[in-house]
Design an enzyme around this catalytic site. Structure first.
Site, PDB file in Angstrom:
ATOM      1  N   GLU A   6      -9.366   5.781 -15.517  1.00  0.00           N
ATOM      2  CA  GLU A   6      -9.573   4.912 -14.180  1.00  0.00           C
ATOM      3  C   GLU A   6      -8.604   5.633 -13.057  1.00  0.00           C
ATOM      4  O   GLU A   6      -8.330   6.315 -13.088  1.00  0.00           O
ATOM      5  CB  GLU A   6      -8.658   3.523 -14.912  1.00  0.00           C
ATOM      6  CG  GLU A   6      -9.608   2.944 -15.557  1.00  0.00           C
ATOM      7  CD  GLU A   6     -10.741   1.630 -14.947  1.00  0.00           C
ATOM      8  OE1 GLU A   6     -10.249   2.148 -13.624  1.00  0.00           O
ATOM      9  OE2 GLU A   6     -10.808   1.028 -15.309  1.00  0.00           O
ATOM     10  N   ASP A   7      -8.640   5.229 -12.134  1.00  0.00           N
ATOM     11  CA  ASP A   7      -7.850   5.699 -11.077  1.00  0.00           C
ATOM     12  C   ASP A   7      -6.712   4.251 -10.682  1.00  0.00           C
ATOM     13  O   ASP A   7      -5.668   5.229 -10.504  1.00  0.00           O
ATOM     14  CB  ASP A   7      -8.653   5.024  -9.841  1.00  0.00           C
ATOM     15  CG  ASP A   7      -9.701   3.524  -9.324  1.00  0.00           C
ATOM     16  OD1 ASP A   7      -9.711   2.870 -10.148  1.00  0.00           O
ATOM     17  OD2 ASP A   7      -9.976   3.674  -7.989  1.00  0.00           O
ATOM     18  N   ASP A  53      -5.264  -2.942 -12.968  1.00  0.00           N
ATOM     19  CA  ASP A  53      -3.926  -3.768 -11.811  1.00  0.00           C
ATOM     20  C   ASP A  53      -4.362  -5.000 -12.785  1.00  0.00           C
ATOM     21  O   ASP A  53      -3.306  -5.805 -13.811  1.00  0.00           O
ATOM     22  CB  ASP A  53      -3.941  -4.582 -10.435  1.00  0.00           C
ATOM     23  CG  ASP A  53      -5.660  -4.685  -9.776  1.00  0.00           C
ATOM     24  OD1 ASP A  53      -6.406  -4.464 -11.122  1.00  0.00           O
ATOM     25  OD2 ASP A  53      -6.364  -4.709  -8.836  1.00  0.00           O
ATOM     26  N   PHE A 102      -1.443  -2.651  -1.275  1.00  0.00           N
ATOM     27  CA  PHE A 102      -3.003  -1.983  -1.059  1.00  0.00           C
ATOM     28  C   PHE A 102      -2.948  -0.941  -0.900  1.00  0.00           C
ATOM     29  O   PHE A 102      -2.525  -0.130   0.625  1.00  0.00           O
ATOM     30  CB  PHE A 102      -4.026  -2.949  -0.282  1.00  0.00           C
ATOM     31  CG  PHE A 102      -5.245  -2.226   0.193  1.00  0.00           C
ATOM     32  CD1 PHE A 102      -6.221  -3.440  -0.465  1.00  0.00           C
ATOM     33  CD2 PHE A 102      -5.468  -1.755   0.212  1.00  0.00           C
ATOM     34  CE1 PHE A 102      -7.223  -3.516  -0.542  1.00  0.00           C
ATOM     35  CE2 PHE A 102      -7.378  -1.385   0.788  1.00  0.00           C
ATOM     36  CZ  PHE A 102      -7.969  -1.812  -0.309  1.00  0.00           C
ATOM     37  N   ASP A 150     -10.404   3.624  -2.035  1.00  0.00           N
ATOM     38  CA  ASP A 150     -11.210   3.263  -0.753  1.00  0.00           C
ATOM     39  C   ASP A 150     -11.083   2.255  -0.134  1.00  0.00           C
ATOM     40  O   ASP A 150     -10.181   1.081  -0.562  1.00  0.00           O
ATOM     41  CB  ASP A 150     -12.797   3.479  -0.752  1.00  0.00           C
ATOM     42  CG  ASP A 150     -13.192   2.389  -1.736  1.00  0.00           C
ATOM     43  OD1 ASP A 150     -14.059   1.719  -0.286  1.00  0.00           O
ATOM     44  OD2 ASP A 150     -12.906   1.525  -2.582  1.00  0.00           O
ATOM     45  N   ARG A 194     -11.688   7.993   1.396  1.00  0.00           N
ATOM     46  CA  ARG A 194     -10.947   8.673  -0.512  1.00  0.00           C
ATOM     47  C   ARG A 194     -11.127   9.850  -0.648  1.00  0.00           C
ATOM     48  O   ARG A 194     -10.235  10.769  -1.107  1.00  0.00           O
ATOM     49  CB  ARG A 194     -13.161   8.374  -0.881  1.00  0.00           C
ATOM     50  CG  ARG A 194     -13.300   6.523  -1.265  1.00  0.00           C
ATOM     51  CD  ARG A 194     -14.718   7.390  -2.420  1.00  0.00           C
ATOM     52  NE  ARG A 194     -15.136   5.989  -2.129  1.00  0.00           N
ATOM     53  CZ  ARG A 194     -14.604   4.701  -2.917  1.00  0.00           C
ATOM     54  NH1 ARG A 194     -14.081   4.787  -3.819  1.00  0.00           N
ATOM     55  NH2 ARG A 194     -15.729   4.177  -3.962  1.00  0.00           N
TER      56      ARG A 194
END
Length: 202
Positions: free
Chosen positions: A106-107, A110, A159, A166, A172
């Site tokens: 996973e990036d 949350d 964020f 992105d 990205r």
């Protein structure tokens, strides 16, 4: 005459994690992962698209073992840009995972909603083991408790973009992770893939 979006100020980026910090932490994660599996055991890495592809590429090169790779894509969006809470499979795996040691890449995690769905869906396919590695974790956003065995960085509820993440398919390519100042970002320009980790409610 130019549109108002073109006349809007450029979003401000504040570097949160440098390229060097990310590189060093990815190497540390690879070391931890190598220690978690017997020598010679082949790992099957499953990357969650789209945000995880750069992390996957660097992690694979840092792992000292043979691996196989696959990709999955999910969506939890309705007509707008906010999560509907209903997770849908957009791209399924191409390789079976039964009796494999699966590492879900996973990036960012949350709320945990999408990851919890993915863990349940993948376990139903009877892998030998299933673990998760995430570059970023936002525990303050958690709605569903979910296991994340390997975490690169724990961050605040900001964020972030870059290193695969992105906003409206931009940023990205950045080699670092940066906080995006949304006060100067036009909300109308953000699509469903504009959230952290592609899914704002992940």
């Amino acid at each position: 005459m130019q549109s108002s979006a073109r006349n809007a100020p450029e979003p401000a980026l504040t570097v949160l994690l440098t390229a060097d910090q990310i590189r060093d932490r990815v190497r540390e994660l690879a070391t931890d992962i190598n220690r978690a599996y017997p020598a010679g055991r082949r790992l099957h890495l499953v990357s969650v698209l789209k945000g995880g592809f750069i992390f996957l590429a660097d992690l694979v090169r840092a792992l000292n073992r043979q691996v196989t790779i696959d990709f999955v894509a999910v969506s939890s969006y309705g007509p707008g840009t906010h999560s509907s809470g209903e997770v849908k499979l957009v791209k399924d795996l191409e390789i079976g995972i039964e009796d494999r040691d699966v590492l879900l890449v996973e990036d960012i995690v949350d709320t945990g909603q999408t990851l919890a769905w993915l863990r349940t869906a993948l376990r139903a396919r009877h892998p030998r083991s299933l673990c998760v590695v995430s570059l970023l974790d936002k525990p303050s956003r958690r709605i569903v408790e979910v296991d994340v065995e390997h975490v690169g960085f724990t961050i605040e509820d900001r964020f972030v973009v870059g290193y695969g993440l992105d906003c409206a398919e931009q940023y990205r390519h950045l080699p670092y992770v940066a906080v995006l100042d949304q006060r100067v970002e036009d909300p109308g320009e953000r699509g469903p893939d504009a959230s952290n980790g592609d899914l704002e409610e992940r």
